[in-house]
Design an enzyme around this catalytic site. Sequence first.
Site, PDB file in Angstrom:
ATOM      1  N   SER A  51     -12.341  -0.066   1.117  1.00  0.00           N
ATOM      2  CA  SER A  51     -12.486   1.591  -0.222  1.00  0.00           C
ATOM      3  C   SER A  51     -13.718   1.192  -0.857  1.00  0.00           C
ATOM      4  O   SER A  51     -14.123   2.296  -1.841  1.00  0.00           O
ATOM      5  CB  SER A  51     -11.858   0.661  -0.786  1.00  0.00           C
ATOM      6  OG  SER A  51     -10.050   0.665  -0.821  1.00  0.00           O
ATOM      7  N   CYS A 257      -3.306   1.992  -3.693  1.00  0.00           N
ATOM      8  CA  CYS A 257      -5.256   2.444  -4.143  1.00  0.00           C
ATOM      9  C   CYS A 257      -5.256   4.650  -3.666  1.00  0.00           C
ATOM     10  O   CYS A 257      -4.482   4.815  -4.151  1.00  0.00           O
ATOM     11  CB  CYS A 257      -5.572   2.086  -3.292  1.00  0.00           C
ATOM     12  SG  CYS A 257      -7.184   1.841  -3.788  1.00  0.00           S
ATOM     13  N   HIS A 343      -4.440  -4.308  -6.930  1.00  0.00           N
ATOM     14  CA  HIS A 343      -4.092  -4.679  -5.440  1.00  0.00           C
ATOM     15  C   HIS A 343      -3.459  -5.973  -5.187  1.00  0.00           C
ATOM     16  O   HIS A 343      -4.143  -6.806  -5.870  1.00  0.00           O
ATOM     17  CB  HIS A 343      -5.461  -4.531  -4.648  1.00  0.00           C
ATOM     18  CG  HIS A 343      -6.467  -3.795  -4.349  1.00  0.00           C
ATOM     19  ND1 HIS A 343      -6.509  -3.458  -2.674  1.00  0.00           N
ATOM     20  CD2 HIS A 343      -7.364  -2.516  -4.981  1.00  0.00           C
ATOM     21  CE1 HIS A 343      -7.376  -1.675  -2.953  1.00  0.00           C
ATOM     22  NE2 HIS A 343      -7.765  -2.230  -4.081  1.00  0.00           N
ATOM     23  N   GLU A 345      -2.261  -7.421  -2.934  1.00  0.00           N
ATOM     24  CA  GLU A 345      -3.013  -8.256  -2.243  1.00  0.00           C
ATOM     25  C   GLU A 345      -3.779  -9.453  -2.510  1.00  0.00           C
ATOM     26  O   GLU A 345      -4.614 -10.030  -1.093  1.00  0.00           O
ATOM     27  CB  GLU A 345      -3.361  -7.859  -0.329  1.00  0.00           C
ATOM     28  CG  GLU A 345      -3.801  -7.215  -0.297  1.00  0.00           C
ATOM     29  CD  GLU A 345      -4.632  -5.507  -1.685  1.00  0.00           C
ATOM     30  OE1 GLU A 345      -5.877  -5.076  -1.259  1.00  0.00           O
ATOM     31  OE2 GLU A 345      -3.273  -5.605  -2.106  1.00  0.00           O
TER      32      GLU A 345
END
Length: 373
Positions: A51, A257, A343, A345
């Site tokens: 990203s 995202c 996020h 994760e």
Amino acid sequence: MKYTTRPQALLLLADGTIFYGKSIGISGKTFGEVCFNTGMTGYQEIFTDPSYFGQIMVATNPHIGNYGVNAEEVESEKIMISGLVCKNFSFNHSRPNSESNLYDYFEKQNLICISDVDTRALVSYIRDNGAQNAVICTDGTPIDELKELLINVPDMKGLELASKVSVKEPYFFGDENATYKISALDLGIKRNILRNLAKRDCYIKVFPYNATFDELQSFNPDGYFLSNGPGDPEPLEGVINVAKQIINSDKPVFGICLGHQIIGLANGISTYKMFNGHRGINHPIMNVLSGKGEITSQNHGFAVNREELENHADVEITHYHLNDNTVAGMRMKSKSCFSVQYHPEASPGPHDSSYLFDEFVANIKKANSLQTV
């Protein structure tokens, strides 16, 4: 200990502002949009996060490199940032399980870095003036020449970057004997997303960003995942059309995202470039459904238009950012489709939002049970 001097270096912003520092020893120039991350740990995960492709990272943590690098702590196969700006660069590292120092890691991939910069002043300047293109120069190129080169660097607004970081061929992740199968569209997917799905009894087939719906469907998945990634979502017209087909398939869908933004665009909700974005690991989120706050990891420079979302008949806000009220999560009322801008994760953390992976699997279980009735 022998004292060594390091070459002078500079960071030139598109508006002509210059910040001076020193090169860590890798000579050259690198261009990108300058942004900052407020995380106090996890620098290796940041550097390898797709990203961040096309961006020069400013680290607000004053010490970078102090715990070295470890091959298990990467989010992709290589460094994705364009360059690094920091205050103190640690050539030595002290963590027992580190495999090498950060300098050697950078040198192998020719990552340009400038240290000894007043990063507090730089971050304050970005906050006031917004994210903008910049160049790090460690090779002594004259400033007038750098300004000419910087003019030709494209703005992040309107820039499609998913194709630069997406896998070229499909691949599998996890246990092929797992209970659930997921087709994941790779727009710049982080490895820890795959780990989180796999440990929840999912077998994932990861497809290139330009895969067709028929290709994704050919895996006969129980659900679909739209990943994070860099750049402006609006130029990804093909991906948006595929997302519409995925949503209409009535299989559970989860987006993170960039994937979240794509789901918004697939529903006719526009996105916009933020003034300087959200990047860090302590962003406060309100979960509208539970009434609880969450501390989250974020990395995005674009967002979904809140006013359009609130006026949409079939999409509702599930999470919003407590600092600026921007959209942080949404779901569709008529479909098993939800997404978040942040996020869940996150590695090394926080883990407040990891339950979202459980919710995705729960949606898959529910959908499968309805099919067998």
